[in-house]
Design an enzyme around this catalytic site. Structure first.
Site, PDB file in Angstrom:
ATOM      1  N   ASP A 166       0.004  -4.185   6.756  1.00  0.00           N
ATOM      2  CA  ASP A 166      -0.960  -3.426   7.547  1.00  0.00           C
ATOM      3  C   ASP A 166      -2.400  -3.866   7.302  1.00  0.00           C
ATOM      4  O   ASP A 166      -2.957  -3.679   6.218  1.00  0.00           O
ATOM      5  CB  ASP A 166      -0.808  -1.942   7.246  1.00  0.00           C
ATOM      6  CG  ASP A 166       0.609  -1.449   7.523  1.00  0.00           C
ATOM      7  OD1 ASP A 166       1.513  -2.286   7.636  1.00  0.00           O
ATOM      8  OD2 ASP A 166       0.799  -0.235   7.617  1.00  0.00           O
ATOM      9  N   HIS A 181       7.629  -4.780  11.566  1.00  0.00           N
ATOM     10  CA  HIS A 181       6.811  -3.554  11.467  1.00  0.00           C
ATOM     11  C   HIS A 181       6.386  -3.093  12.855  1.00  0.00           C
ATOM     12  O   HIS A 181       5.222  -2.866  13.146  1.00  0.00           O
ATOM     13  CB  HIS A 181       5.581  -3.837  10.581  1.00  0.00           C
ATOM     14  CG  HIS A 181       4.785  -2.623  10.192  1.00  0.00           C
ATOM     15  ND1 HIS A 181       3.786  -2.117  10.980  1.00  0.00           N
ATOM     16  CD2 HIS A 181       4.831  -1.820   9.106  1.00  0.00           C
ATOM     17  CE1 HIS A 181       3.236  -1.063  10.385  1.00  0.00           C
ATOM     18  NE2 HIS A 181       3.863  -0.864   9.247  1.00  0.00           N
ATOM     19  N   HIS A 193       0.843  -1.202   0.000  1.00  0.00           N
ATOM     20  CA  HIS A 193       0.000   0.000   0.000  1.00  0.00           C
ATOM     21  C   HIS A 193       0.872   1.243   0.000  1.00  0.00           C
ATOM     22  O   HIS A 193       2.095   1.160   0.119  1.00  0.00           O
ATOM     23  CB  HIS A 193      -0.982  -0.020   1.171  1.00  0.00           C
ATOM     24  CG  HIS A 193      -0.351   0.053   2.534  1.00  0.00           C
ATOM     25  ND1 HIS A 193       0.500  -0.919   3.029  1.00  0.00           N
ATOM     26  CD2 HIS A 193      -0.459   0.982   3.522  1.00  0.00           C
ATOM     27  CE1 HIS A 193       0.871  -0.598   4.259  1.00  0.00           C
ATOM     28  NE2 HIS A 193       0.316   0.549   4.571  1.00  0.00           N
ATOM     29  N   ASP A 247       5.937   4.401   4.880  1.00  0.00           N
ATOM     30  CA  ASP A 247       6.880   3.412   5.402  1.00  0.00           C
ATOM     31  C   ASP A 247       6.915   2.146   4.547  1.00  0.00           C
ATOM     32  O   ASP A 247       7.760   1.277   4.764  1.00  0.00           O
ATOM     33  CB  ASP A 247       6.585   3.079   6.877  1.00  0.00           C
ATOM     34  CG  ASP A 247       5.133   2.728   7.148  1.00  0.00           C
ATOM     35  OD1 ASP A 247       4.242   3.265   6.459  1.00  0.00           O
ATOM     36  OD2 ASP A 247       4.873   1.908   8.046  1.00  0.00           O
ATOM     37  N   HIS A 248       6.032   2.052   3.563  1.00  0.00           N
ATOM     38  CA  HIS A 248       5.990   0.876   2.690  1.00  0.00           C
ATOM     39  C   HIS A 248       6.410   1.174   1.246  1.00  0.00           C
ATOM     40  O   HIS A 248       6.459   0.257   0.430  1.00  0.00           O
ATOM     41  CB  HIS A 248       4.588   0.264   2.700  1.00  0.00           C
ATOM     42  CG  HIS A 248       4.198  -0.231   4.051  1.00  0.00           C
ATOM     43  ND1 HIS A 248       4.311  -1.545   4.432  1.00  0.00           N
ATOM     44  CD2 HIS A 248       3.747   0.432   5.150  1.00  0.00           C
ATOM     45  CE1 HIS A 248       3.922  -1.680   5.694  1.00  0.00           C
ATOM     46  NE2 HIS A 248       3.578  -0.493   6.151  1.00  0.00           N
ATOM     47  N   HIS A 287      -7.304  -2.110   5.633  1.00  0.00           N
ATOM     48  CA  HIS A 287      -6.523  -1.001   6.169  1.00  0.00           C
ATOM     49  C   HIS A 287      -7.199   0.293   5.726  1.00  0.00           C
ATOM     50  O   HIS A 287      -8.218   0.259   5.028  1.00  0.00           O
ATOM     51  CB  HIS A 287      -5.079  -1.123   5.663  1.00  0.00           C
ATOM     52  CG  HIS A 287      -4.080  -0.360   6.471  1.00  0.00           C
ATOM     53  ND1 HIS A 287      -4.045  -0.356   7.841  1.00  0.00           N
ATOM     54  CD2 HIS A 287      -3.039   0.424   6.082  1.00  0.00           C
ATOM     55  CE1 HIS A 287      -3.045   0.403   8.248  1.00  0.00           C
ATOM     56  NE2 HIS A 287      -2.427   0.899   7.212  1.00  0.00           N
ATOM     57  N   HIS A 315       1.268   3.881   2.000  1.00  0.00           N
ATOM     58  CA  HIS A 315       1.787   4.621   3.148  1.00  0.00           C
ATOM     59  C   HIS A 315       3.306   4.682   3.039  1.00  0.00           C
ATOM     60  O   HIS A 315       3.951   3.741   2.572  1.00  0.00           O
ATOM     61  CB  HIS A 315       1.364   3.951   4.465  1.00  0.00           C
ATOM     62  CG  HIS A 315      -0.038   4.300   4.888  1.00  0.00           C
ATOM     63  ND1 HIS A 315      -0.837   3.446   5.608  1.00  0.00           N
ATOM     64  CD2 HIS A 315      -0.772   5.431   4.693  1.00  0.00           C
ATOM     65  CE1 HIS A 315      -2.013   4.032   5.844  1.00  0.00           C
ATOM     66  NE2 HIS A 315      -2.002   5.233   5.280  1.00  0.00           N
TER      67      HIS A 315
END
Lengths: 308, 308
Positions: free
Chosen positions: B212, B270, B67, B71-72, B145, B69
């Site tokens: 997530d 994570h 996804h 941090d990904h 999510h 976000h």
């Protein structure tokens, strides 16, 4: 009489050029100037380097980007998102070449997040002053690189240094000192005292940030009389031809700029991955400009104290 | 008879969730599967973490993003630019939720570079197989999510294991072994030998990557019989309410998924920055699913050998 705390230092967050190494993160530099923080060229990983360096989001008051190559800007999304997450609301000035507008737009919306930070975009399209900060003016001059690139020069206005002995002689203390500084004169029981009677000129300090460029007059102009000059030194003497081919400086070029500009201290950074040991580059630079230091990740390099 | 080298391991590049720490970079995981490399969720700094982990650009054969976000995915520009710079030409499959298209577009053009890498965009809009790699099929299922999110399941087809003693009995060796495997039968001086005569079923292995999400049936389906399950475990028991509020798993949730799915080994990652020590999370998970390990940056976690 206490002077306010005047910590002026460069917090080095990364020193790599195109390719990071085990020892060097991509670029990133926080100039701490009294209570102010200006972040330059946040390369990828700057967010985490800030944590490693003990720099909090609230210490970033403005960001200046020289150009849109990845090693100078790919850390921007992470920094903006971190500031937003940590409650910094701005407006945060973001100075960048107007020619990098489309990249800045993408970097600001590179991933999904809850954006609570107001960014004050300051695209630079011409030489000159681009931003007023408390006690500092940011000036920009174009550099010579393969994409639109600006270097930055931060100028503190000239001021006056209060002379403690003369203040005591005149019986001036406490809040009256600040009043005299603000108003330029003060009535005392002994008569009118003018600021010039109890102070001497204090020249403002200057900081210069010169990144990817071929040697050029603008680099020297940015560095003129700089107390601290941060300058790319991607290559050493042996790779001078590579530096010329790609619009970069050697350590010797950087030192030559510092000497011509009458700078006080030169900080070399933005090293090619090929130099695990930068001692030869430092030696090449010092042969031209003795007060040169090499930046290492997480160094804190003081701005030299004002010359009295 | 030599089996080809079959290194199957997870190279952990980062283990932080939203905020990186001194010890944890943002996400990043390279699954090495025989000669193949699949990079999952490259967070900011993945490029440099690859260097620290001894992973070269040429080891990345595909990228899967769960996804958009930060941090990904904020490490994607650096990874693509590094691959391009290091001479990887592709086509490189880039699997991602179709709902993240606009972010992937921006990340691909986030800064100026000389793009020599062909990217094969694979937006995922529905559950099912999304990519065929040599010896592996990548399947995707939606997770729960706050933004469009998919988890991934990599499936090796079932095959057959050659039985050395039976091959020797039949006098089969050298190139004939490969011919028998490819063609299913072989004429020998002693008569026709069928593949089944000298081999036994070898079930394919499975790898699952669940990021997530709130607990959901799809997470269990992704993890079904997985030899290695990598699962977010942002929180511990004490923060179960926070996990629920933000669509995340606790370590216990991850273990419950692993147990329900009949997975063989669970890797927790994570982690929220609040857990400097993940031992309590590990203990909470092991109480539910004993074969659980905690991922640390730069770990190499083997995929358990096939069950005979």
């Amino acid at each position: 009489m206490h002077q306010p705390s005047r910590a002026r230092e460069l917090v080095v967050l990364g020193t790599a050029s195109q390719v990071p190494t085990r020892e060097r993160n991509h670029n990133g530099y926080l100039l701490r100037w009294d209570g102010l923080g200006v972040l330059f060229d946040p390369g990828e990983g700057t967010q985490r380097q800030m944590t490693l360096a003990g720099v909090s989001a609230s210490q970033v008051d403005a960001i200046c980007i020289t150009h849109a190559h990845g090693d100078h800007c790919l850390g921007l999304p992470g920094v903006l998102q971190r500031l937003s997450l940590d409650g910094v609301t701005g407006p945060l000035p973001l100075v960048h070449p107007a020619g990098a507008d489309e990249y800045v737009d993408r970097l600001r919306s590179a991933s999904v997040y809850d954006d609570r930070l107001s960014v004050d975009l300051r695209p630079v399209a011409a030489p000159g002053p681009v931003l007023e900060l408390p006690g500092l003016t940011v000036h920009a001059l174009p550099l010579q690189h393969s994409v639109p690139t600006y270097g930055y020069r931060l100028v503190e206005p000239d001021g006056r240094r209060m002379l403690r002995n003369l203040l005591q002689d005149k019986g001036i203390g406490g809040a009256d000192v600040g009043r005299l500084q603000r108003e330029g004169m003060l009535r005392t029981p002994g008569g009118v005292v003018e600021l010039a009677d109890v102070s001497e000129p204090r020249p403002g300090q200057r900081f210069a940030f010169v990144m990817d460029t071929a040697p050029c007059a603008e680099a020297v102009a940015l560095a003129r009389d700089a107390d601290l000059l941060v300058c790319e030194a991607t290559f050493g003497d042996a790779e001078a031809d590579v530096a010329a081919a790609y619009g970069h400086l050697t350590a010797r070029d950087a030192a030559t700029i510092a000497r011509e500009a009458g700078a006080r201290r030169l900080v070399l950074t933005h090293f090619s991955q090929r130099y695990r040991d930068t001692a030869p580059l430092l030696a090449q630079a010092r042969g031209v400009f003795p007060d040169t230091v090499v930046a290492h990740d997480l160094d804190r390099i003081p701005v030299p104290h004002r010359v009295r």
